[in-house]
Design an enzyme around this catalytic site. Structure first.
Site, mmCIF file in Angstrom:
data_model
loop_
_atom_site.group_PDB
_atom_site.id
_atom_site.type_symbol
_atom_site.label_atom_id
_atom_site.label_comp_id
_atom_site.label_asym_id
_atom_site.label_seq_id
_atom_site.Cartn_x
_atom_site.Cartn_y
_atom_site.Cartn_z
ATOM 1 N N TYR A 438 0.888 -1.164 0.126
ATOM 2 C CA TYR A 438 -0.096 -0.018 0.099
ATOM 3 C C TYR A 438 0.849 1.284 0.020
ATOM 4 C CZ TYR A 438 -0.161 -0.425 5.214
ATOM 5 O OH TYR A 438 0.165 -0.367 6.719
ATOM 6 N N GLU A 439 0.180 2.427 -0.194
ATOM 7 C CA GLU A 439 0.625 3.581 -0.451
ATOM 8 C C GLU A 439 1.851 3.525 -1.638
ATOM 9 O OE1 GLU A 439 -0.494 6.143 0.747
ATOM 10 O OE2 GLU A 439 -1.625 5.463 2.117
ATOM 11 N N GLY A 440 1.331 2.997 -2.730
ATOM 12 C CA GLY A 440 2.450 2.896 -3.742
ATOM 13 C C GLY A 440 3.327 1.788 -3.494
#
Length: 592
Positions: A438-440
C-alpha cells in the site's frame, strides 16, 4: 516478551546518521532545542510498552466487526486511543496555530517507529490522520481549517485517504467516483471506494474522509481528479456534530494481517450523495493528494522499521532461551541456547543491521523534509526538498522490503514454533506483508526513483548525495581502525558501482525507457544497500568520536552490514545493466 524502544540506537541514528544534530547546529531548526528529543522518545517508549504493546496480540486475534454499517474495534482499542490523544501524541508535529506542538517531523518519525513496533495496526490510524492534516493545512480553505484542523491535530477526529476503486488501484486516473457542484458551493459525491483504512471505527465520534472524485466535465486521467473533504458527520455552526453524511462502510476485508485495522469498502450516494468540500482547486486533486501520500509513504517505511525491530527483539529473546544442540567444541551434558550457533547469529545480525539501516534512511528523509520547510536560506530549503524527494521512495520501498525480510528471519529463528501463531512471530510476518504494497507498491517506488528522482536536474541530487557518502568512506578509511575490517573497501566499491549504475540508467531513461524500468527494482535495492552501509558507518564514527561506550558495537554492526549486505552492490549493478534483454524475453517465456 514485550517491546522496548531502543532509545540509544534511535538517538544515534537521528542525530548523526540522519543529520539532525548538524541541521540544528546549522540553525535550520530555528530555536528548536535538540536536547528534548531523548525525553520525548523515552516517554513515547513507556506509553508503547505499557499501553500499546499488550494490545497487539489481542487486536490480531479479535480483529474488528462490522454490523449495520458500524465497525467495532478490538477490546481496549478505544480506551488506548483516548489515552494516546490525551497524552498529546497525535499533536507532536501538528501546526501550533491549531493546537499542535510544532515539533519537527523527524521527532514524529521516531515516535511513528515506536507506535509501529509496539502495535502497527493501531499506529496505522494516526499515520493517516497526519497525512490528512498535512493536506488540509497545505491546500484547504481558511474556513475548512477552522472547522476541522484543530480536531484532527488533537486526534479527537481521525482522517482517511480514499483513492482506490476496484478498477483503479495504482492507476488512480481510472477512478469513477463522481462529484457534482451544488448551488451552495458544496459537492455531491457518489461512488464506491475500496481498501479504506480506518474508514469506519468506534474510536472517535467523527471521521474526516479525503476523497478523490471526478467532476462531470473533467479531463480524462489524473488531470481530471479533484480532492474533497467528506465528513462522516456534518459539523454545525457551533462546532457540534450534525446530520450523518451519506458515506457508509458497506463491507470490511478479511486480511492476511493487520487484523485489528478495519479495511473498509466505503459507499457514497445511497441517500442522494455525500456532501463534500473542495480541497484546493478543481482538477488539481492529485497535487493535493500527493501532499498526503508522500507523508504517508514515509510513515509506511517507518512501519517497516517498527515491525522489523519488534521481530528482531522477539527473535533475540527466543534465541537466548531456546535450547537445542551444543556449541562447537563444547563437551558435557545438556543443550545450549540456539544463540551460540553461528548461523543463528548471522540471521540475528542481519536483522539488527538491516533494521538500523532502514531506520536511518527513514529518519534522514524526515530531517530533509524538516529542513525543506524550516531553513531560512531558500537554496538550503530547495536542496533539502530535492533530497527528501530522492529519499522518499527508498524510505518506503527499501525499508518495507527490510521489514518483510526481518520478519521472515524472525519466523525462521523460531523454527517450527515460528509457524505456530501462539509465539507471535507469525503475526509480525503477516502484518509486514502489506507495507510493501500500500501507499504505492515497492515496484512503483523503484519506478519513481529511476524515472523522476534520478533524472531530476540531470541527476544533481544523486551526485550530491553520493559525494557526501564518499566523504564518509574517506573517514572510515582514515580512521585506520582494524575493527572496521574491510568496511571502507566494501563501501568504496559499492559507491563506485552505484555511480556507474546511476549514469547508465540516466542515459536510458529517455533513450531506452524499458531497459531503465527493467532495472528499477534492483537499482533501488543497490541504492538502499549502499546508502544504508554508509549511514551506519557514519553513526559508528560519531559514536567513536563522542566516546560512546557502545561504539565498538556500532562499529561491528556497520562492518557486518558492509561486508554482508552492501557488498551486493556490485552484483546488483550487473543485474541492472545486463538483464534488460532477459526481462524483454518474458513474453516468449511466460506466454509462449
Amino acid at each position: 516478551m514485550t517491546y522496548r524502544a531502543p532509545i540509544s540506537d534511535m538517538l544515534l541514528s537521528l542525530n548523526h546518521g540522519a543529520g539532525l544534530k548538524a541541521a540544528v547546529d546549522a540553525g535550520h531548526y530555528g530555536d528548536f532545542d535538540g536536547d528534548i528529543v531523548a525525553a520525548v522518545l523515552e516517554e513515547a517508549g513507556k506509553f508503547a510498552t505499557d499501553v500499546l504493546a499488550p494490545l497487539n496480540k489481542i487486536g490480531d486475534e479479535h480483529g474488528i466487526k462490522l454490523d449495520d454499517g458500524k465497525v467495532t474495534t478490538a477490546p481496549g482499542w478505544p480506551d488506548a486511543y483516548k489515552r494516546w490523544t490525551e497524552g498529546g501524541w497525535n499533536a507532536v508535529s501538528g501546526p501550533e496555530d491549531f493546537g499542535g506542538q510544532g515539533l519537527p517531523i523527524a521527532i514524529n518519525a521516531a515516535c511513528t517507529e515506536i507506535w509501529s513496533a509496539s502495535n502497527v495496526a493501531f499506529g496505522l490510524c494516526p499515520l493517516l490522520t497526519a497525512s490528512a492534516i498535512e493536506a488540509l493545512d497545505a491546500h484547504g480553505s481558511d474556513t475548512l481549517k477552522k472547522i476541522y484542523l484543530e480536531k484532527l491535530v488533537s486526534g479527537e477526529w481521525t482522517g482517511t485517504m480514499q483513492l482506490t476503486e476496484s478498477q483503479a488501484g495504482s492507476d488512480v486516473g481510472a477512478l469513477r467516483t463522481r462529484a457534482e457542484k451544488q448551488a451552495d458551493g458544496t459537492y455531491r459525491i457518489k461512488g464506491t471506494k475500496i481498501f479504506i483504512t480506518y474508514g469506519e471505527h468506534d474510536m472517535t465520534d467523527n471521521i474526516v474522509h479525503f476523497v478523490l472524485a471526478r467532476l462531470p466535465d473533467a479531463p480524462a486521467g489524473t488531470k481530471g481528479i479533484s480532492l474533497f473533504l467528506v465528513p462522516k458527520f456534518m459539523v454545525n455552526a457551533d462546532g457540534s456534530l450534525g446530520a450523518r453524511n451519506d458515506i457508509f462502510a458497506s463491507g470490511v476485508e478479511h486480511k492476511l494481517g493487520m487484523h485489528a485495522s478495519p479495511t473498509c469498502t466505503m459507499t457514497m450516494g445511497d441517500h442522494g450523495g455525500a456532501i463534500g468540500f473542495l480541497i484546493g482547486e478543481e482538477n488539481q486533486g492529485m497535487r493535493c493528494m500527493f501532499t498526503m501520500m508522500n507523508q504517508a509513504r514515509l510513515g509506511v517505511g517507518l512501519e517497516g522499521v517498527g515491525v522489523a525491530d519488534r521481530a528482531y527483539q522477539q527473535a533475540l529473546s527466543y534465541a537466548q532461551e531456546r535450547k537445542q544442540g551444543r556449541a562447537v567444541g563444547r563437551k558435557g551434558d545438556g543443550s545450549d541456547a540456539i544463540f551460540v550457533h553461528p548461523d543463528v547469529k548471522r540471521m540475528l545480525m542481519r536483522m539488527r543491521a538491516q533494521t538500523a539501516a532502514a531506520r536511518t534512511i527513514c529518519y534522514a528523509t524526515a530531517v530533509a523534509i524538516d529542513v525543506s520547510t524550516r531553513a531560512k536560506d531558500p537554496k538550503v530549503r530547495a536542496d533539502a526538498a530535492a533530497r527528501a524527494a530522492l529519499l522518499t521512495p527508498m524510505a518506503k520501498g527499501y525499508s518495507t522490503d527490510i521489514g518483510n525480510e526481518v520478519a521472515y528471519l524472525g519466523v525462521q529463528i523460531h523454527g517450527g514454533m515460528g509457524f505456530i501463531e501462539e509465539t507471535g512471530a507469525a503475526q509480525h510476518y503477516r502484518d509486514a506483508r502489506i507495507t510493501a504494497i500500500y501507499e504505492g507498491t515497492n515496484g512503483i517506488q523503484a519506478i519513481d526513483l529511476v524515472t523522476r528522482k534520478l533524472a531530476a536536474n540531470g541527476g544533481a541530487s544523486v551526485w550530491a548525495l553520493l559525494d557526501e557518502l564518499a566523504a564518509t568512506v574517506k573517514q572510515v578509511e582514515a580512521s585506520n581502525d582494524p575493527a572496521f575490517g574491510t568496511t571502507g573497501v566494501k563501501l568504496r566499491e559499492a559507491l563506485e558501482a552505484l555511480t556507474r549504475t546511476s549514469k547508465w540508467l540516466l542515459e536510458r531513461v529517455t533513450s531506452a525507457p524499458n531497459d531503465a524500468l527493467a532495472g528499477a527494482t534492483p537499482y533501488l535495492q543497490q541504492f538502499g544497500a549502499t546508502l544504508g552501509g554508509c549511514m551506519l558507518a557514519s553513526e559508528a564514527l560519531a559514536a567513536k568520536a563522542e566516546g560512546n561506550t557502545d561504539a565498538p558495537r556500532y562499529v561491528s554492526l556497520a562492518r557486518f552490514f558492509a561486508e554482508n549486505i552492501t557488498v551486493q552492490a556490485g552484483s546488483l549493478e550487473r543485474t541492472v545493466t545486463e538483464s534488460a534483454e532477459s526481462v524483454a524475453a518474458a513474453d516468449a517465456v511466460l506466454l509462449g
